[in-house]
Design an enzyme around this catalytic site. Structure first.
Site, PDB file in Angstrom:
ATOM      1  N   LYS A 108       0.745  -1.386  -0.091  1.00 26.29           N
ATOM      2  CA  LYS A 108      -0.048   0.108   0.122  1.00 26.29           C
ATOM      3  C   LYS A 108       0.914   1.236  -0.145  1.00 26.29           C
ATOM      4  CE  LYS A 108      -3.537  -2.421   2.666  1.00 26.29           C
ATOM      5  NZ  LYS A 108      -4.472  -2.205   3.675  1.00 26.29           N
ATOM      6  N   LYS A 192      -5.039   6.629   2.964  1.00 20.20           N
ATOM      7  CA  LYS A 192      -5.380   6.166   4.339  1.00 20.20           C
ATOM      8  C   LYS A 192      -4.482   6.207   5.545  1.00 20.20           C
ATOM      9  CE  LYS A 192      -4.151   1.721   4.587  1.00 20.20           C
ATOM     10  NZ  LYS A 192      -3.496   1.075   5.713  1.00 20.20           N
TER      11      LYS A 192
END
Length: 334
Positions: A108, A192
């Site tokens: 990520k 995020k």
């Protein structure tokens, strides 16, 4: 599309958990890491004591410190390396790959050199003749290892490939959904981490649940704005890879990014917090890359901007909060 075997590259917490999950579903798995001492320890103890202490790994996992050996005979290669190592790992893989390799990743973040999404990096390094998929969603590695209920999204431009990987992962405690929005799923998993730092700072300063909820909600709005500017679908950010992962990472202290923010909110430094956490904190690099990308595209991301100021301009947390609160009043919009 079936897989006779899987090679997982990167024996950190998430790579180890993915290897254990897939092996538990009945597949032969090799787990590779660039650190031969880590592989030696895994072979000896069959536990990853650094990242997932006390949890025994599936006997179907084989451990490899040779990259060619790790992928030999495996149909799917699943990368779980940090984002800054993603391109280098693909370049090292390239000489050993078959025509039309099947590549997926649980990494990520964004590429540190150009701020690109990782599927763009894969296409640049490997060319167009490969199957590509990204895994993202609200999943802490330790909970997956323990068999606690979890869910994830598998995104690919090829529906058959996404479905095959989802079937590989899916079992009675781990649910895998599919998506064709490769851009949105990857972007949600990257942004995020930055927003989790902001939520941690707020809690570290003692601002309470109201402030945390507001930060998460307005952070989601920033994520959506950037995603739409890059061609992602709005609804992706309302799912597991968007708001789901954001809630998890921003509210639970298993999150390294949140713990970094908590420490910053209490007046500690990035250097000492990195040393204490002792694992990759993707949000540090991603904050700079997302801030640059937003500026390039003209997307307003005030929370990301203040996280960047904290990490790279030595701004005080109190000043960052003041700038957010004193912004011009306007109608709420996503």
């Amino acid at each position: 599309m079936d897989f006779a075997g899987v090679s997982v590259l990167g024996a950190g917490s998430w790579g180890t958990a993915l290897a254990h999950l897939i092996a538990g579903n009945g597949f032969d798995v090799s787990l590779w890491d660039i650190d031969p001492e880590r592989i030696w320890a895994l072979r000896k103890t069959r536990t990853n004591e650094r990242y997932l202490p006390g949890l025994l790994l599936s006997p179907r996992i084989q451990f490899a410190d040779d990259l060619r050996q790790a992928i030999s005979g495996k149909d799917l290669i699943l990368l779980a390396v940090p984002s800054h190592a993603f391109a280098a790992c693909l370049r090292n893989l390239r000489p050993f790959l078959p025509p039309w390799p099947k590549i997926a990743w649980g990494t990520k973040g964004l590429d540190p050199d150009g701020g690109c999404l990782l599927h763009e990096v894969a296409l640049e390094v490997l060319g167009p003749n490969c199957h590509l998929a990204a895994l993202s969603g609200p999943t802490f590695a330790r909970e997956v290892m323990l068999g606690l209920p979890s869910a994830i999204t598998v995104a690919s431009h090829e529906a058959e490939f996404a479905t095959a990987i989802a079937e590989l992962l899916h079992n009675e405690f781990f649910r895998a959904y599919t998506s064709s929005d490769l851009v949105g799923v990857q972007l949600g998993g990257a942004v995020k981490n930055v927003l989790a730092i902001a939520a941690g700072v707020s809690d570290g300063m003692g601002f309470g649940a109201n402030a945390r909820a507001a930060l998460i909600t307005r952070g989601l709005a920033e994520m959506i704005r950037l995603g739409e500017a890059l061609g992602a679908r709005r609804e992706t950010f309302m799912g597991l890879a968007g708001v789901g992962d954001l809630i998890l990472t921003a509210t639970d202290d298993q999150s390294r990014n949140r713990r970094l923010g908590l420490g910053l909110g209490k007046g500690r430094t990035v250097v000492e917090l990195k040393a204490e956490i002792g694992q990759e904190i993707e949000g540090i690099l991603t904050a700079r890359l997302v801030w640059q990308l937003a500026a390039k595209l003209g997307v307003e991301m005030p929370i990301v901007e203040q996280v960047y100021a904290l990490l790279y301009e030595e701004a005080a947390p109190q000043e960052a909060v003041r700038k957010l609160l004193l912004r011009e009043r306007k109608p709420e919009a996503f």
